[in-house]
Scaffold this active site. Structure first.
Site, mmCIF file in Angstrom:
data_model
loop_
_atom_site.group_PDB
_atom_site.id
_atom_site.type_symbol
_atom_site.label_atom_id
_atom_site.label_comp_id
_atom_site.label_asym_id
_atom_site.label_seq_id
_atom_site.Cartn_x
_atom_site.Cartn_y
_atom_site.Cartn_z
ATOM 1 N N GLN A 133 0.735 -1.072 0.105
ATOM 2 C CA GLN A 133 0.270 -0.145 0.095
ATOM 3 C C GLN A 133 0.778 1.250 0.007
ATOM 4 O OE1 GLN A 133 -3.507 -0.506 2.958
ATOM 5 N NE2 GLN A 133 -1.829 -1.744 3.763
ATOM 6 N N HIS A 186 -1.570 1.263 -4.165
ATOM 7 C CA HIS A 186 -2.039 2.649 -4.068
ATOM 8 C C HIS A 186 -0.962 3.595 -4.555
ATOM 9 C CE1 HIS A 186 -4.206 1.717 0.077
ATOM 10 N NE2 HIS A 186 -4.945 1.498 -1.005
HETATM 11 P P1 NAD Z 1 -1.632 2.656 9.073
HETATM 12 O O1 NAD Z 1 -0.906 3.929 9.380
HETATM 13 O O2 NAD Z 1 -3.089 2.649 9.050
HETATM 14 O O3 NAD Z 1 -0.933 1.342 9.683
HETATM 15 C C1 NAD Z 1 0.337 1.271 9.841
HETATM 16 C C2 NAD Z 1 0.797 -0.163 11.232
HETATM 17 O O4 NAD Z 1 1.772 -0.260 11.354
HETATM 18 C C3 NAD Z 1 -0.101 0.554 12.560
HETATM 19 O O5 NAD Z 1 -1.047 -0.372 13.199
HETATM 20 C C4 NAD Z 1 1.233 0.604 13.686
HETATM 21 O O6 NAD Z 1 1.081 0.065 14.859
HETATM 22 C C5 NAD Z 1 1.895 -0.440 12.673
HETATM 23 N N1 NAD Z 1 3.583 0.009 12.932
HETATM 24 C C6 NAD Z 1 3.961 1.279 12.689
HETATM 25 N N2 NAD Z 1 5.450 0.934 12.628
HETATM 26 C C7 NAD Z 1 5.778 -0.421 13.098
HETATM 27 C C8 NAD Z 1 6.886 -1.101 13.302
HETATM 28 N N3 NAD Z 1 7.866 -0.373 13.339
HETATM 29 N N4 NAD Z 1 6.698 -2.490 13.520
HETATM 30 C C9 NAD Z 1 5.622 -2.882 13.864
HETATM 31 N N5 NAD Z 1 4.424 -2.171 13.405
HETATM 32 C C10 NAD Z 1 4.408 -1.152 12.976
HETATM 33 O O7 NAD Z 1 -1.017 2.196 7.555
HETATM 34 P P2 NAD Z 1 -1.573 1.278 6.424
HETATM 35 O O8 NAD Z 1 -2.343 0.191 6.957
HETATM 36 O O9 NAD Z 1 -0.662 1.404 5.325
HETATM 37 O O10 NAD Z 1 -2.920 2.481 5.864
HETATM 38 C C11 NAD Z 1 -2.551 3.738 5.589
HETATM 39 C C12 NAD Z 1 -2.766 4.365 4.144
HETATM 40 O O11 NAD Z 1 -1.763 5.450 3.984
HETATM 41 C C13 NAD Z 1 -1.968 3.321 3.162
HETATM 42 O O12 NAD Z 1 -2.770 3.477 1.853
HETATM 43 C C14 NAD Z 1 -0.414 3.763 3.029
HETATM 44 O O13 NAD Z 1 0.086 3.334 1.785
HETATM 45 C C15 NAD Z 1 -0.679 5.042 3.108
HETATM 46 N N6 NAD Z 1 0.776 5.693 3.725
HETATM 47 C C16 NAD Z 1 1.848 5.226 2.980
HETATM 48 C C17 NAD Z 1 3.221 5.549 3.519
HETATM 49 C C18 NAD Z 1 4.264 5.217 3.043
HETATM 50 O O14 NAD Z 1 4.383 4.994 1.757
HETATM 51 N N7 NAD Z 1 5.568 4.907 3.619
HETATM 52 C C19 NAD Z 1 3.329 6.415 4.877
HETATM 53 C C20 NAD Z 1 2.043 6.626 5.388
HETATM 54 C C21 NAD Z 1 0.901 6.467 5.009
#
Ligand code: NAD
Length: 254
Positions: free
Chosen positions: A106, A126
């Site tokens: 995602q 995404h």
């Molecule tokens: P989310 O933020 O809803 O969930 C992320 C989860 O990861 C949380 O439950 C958190 O507890 C867990 N988490 C965070 N760091 C962790 C770690 N080091 N070890 C273990 N667990 C950890 O994210 P989602 O489900 O991907 O949904 C959010 C949407 O926003 C998606 O579409 C995503 O692609 C997008 N998004 C992308 C980025 C990116 O490209 N890096 C950043 C922010 C949001």
């Protein structure tokens, strides 16, 4: 369902990987937090500071597009400077050794590919921040070109070919999912025997339907996330721990 912490989780994940003939990985923002990119829903996540811009609002209002581009150019350094972490490297190892057939992410940060997963083994459901596109004619714009247009006009850039709206090649809330990517991800979910869902709260649909499709078609489902997720009750194994340490130990890479 078995719920474990780090140590037991590593051992059990190793066993499941050893038994698997065709595994698949599904990742969310959590895998990139160890690279310094904030996720959405953690206590320090982006949503505590700003609400996402809906696709319909982006299209409807030039003012909102200006806001979106301002956010984008403010945030781009965080992504541009980010390096793949131990979790990305462990997943890349699983792919290049043939254990994992496909990574469905995602994420929009490109870190799986930078971490060594071949381009053709990553499906970005995404989209990506690695380039931009015209919403009308589909013309691709490199980020530096769009940035120059923004700097020169101080306004949301329009397509120089058809006058349409230029947008980052990401999929916003309210925007249609990319069909080919969703189809490939879903087909692979039907084929795999092990699905690892890593670093996702598993609340964003239709993406979260991909691990569900795997489980409903007989695959084992492992969820690796520091917090509980919406789909824990469906999983065979839930590991509540940090991603990098667990994956690197389970796979045997640093
Ligand atoms: P989310 O933020 O809803 O969930 C992320 C989860 O990861 C949380 O439950 C958190 O507890 C867990 N988490 C965070 N760091 C962790 C770690 N080091 N070890 C273990 N667990 C950890 O994210 P989602 O489900 O991907 O949904 C959010 C949407 O926003 C998606 O579409 C995503 O692609 C997008 N998004 C992308 C980025 C990116 O490209 N890096 C950043 C922010 C949001």
């Amino acid at each position: 369902m078995i719920r474990t912490g780090q140590q037991d989780g590593i051992a059990k994940l190793r066993e499941l990987l050893a038994e698997s003939r065709r595994a698949m990985v599904f990742t969310g923002a959590g895998i990139s937090t160890e690279s310094g990119i904030p996720d959405f829903r953690s206590p320090s996540g982006l949503w505590t500071r700003m609400k996402p811009i809906q696709f319909q609002d982006f299209v409807r209002s030039r003012e909102i597009r200006r806001e979106a581009w301002t956010r984008r150019f403010e945030g781009e350094d965080t992504i541009a400077k980010a390096e793949p972490n131990a979790g990305h490297r462990a997943i890349a190892r699983l792919v290049v050794t043939g254990k994992v057939s496909l990574v469905v992410t995602q994420n929009i940060d490109g870190l799986h590919q930078q971490g060594g997963v071949p381009e053709d083994k990553v499906v970005e459901v995404h989209g990506t921040t690695r380039y931009c596109k015209c919403l009308s004619c589909g013309l691709r714009y490199e980020n530096d070109v769009v940035k120059r247009m923004w700097a020169e006009t101080g306004d949301a850039p329009d397509c120089t070919s058809c006058g349409g709206i230029i947008k980052s090649a990401t999929i916003s809330f309210g925007q249609a999912m990319p069909e080919a990517e969703m189809e490939r991800a879903t087909m692979e979910a039907y084929e795999c025997d092990l699905m690892l869902a890593v670093g996702s709260s598993l609340v964003v649909y239709p993406a979260a339907g991909i691990p569900i499709a795997a489980k409903r078609n007989g695959a084992r489902l492992v969820i690796l996330n520091r917090e509980e997720t919406e789909l824990d009750s469906l999983a065979d194994l839930v590991i509540n721990a940090e991603i990098g340490p667990v994956l690197s130990a389970a796979v045997g890479v640093n």
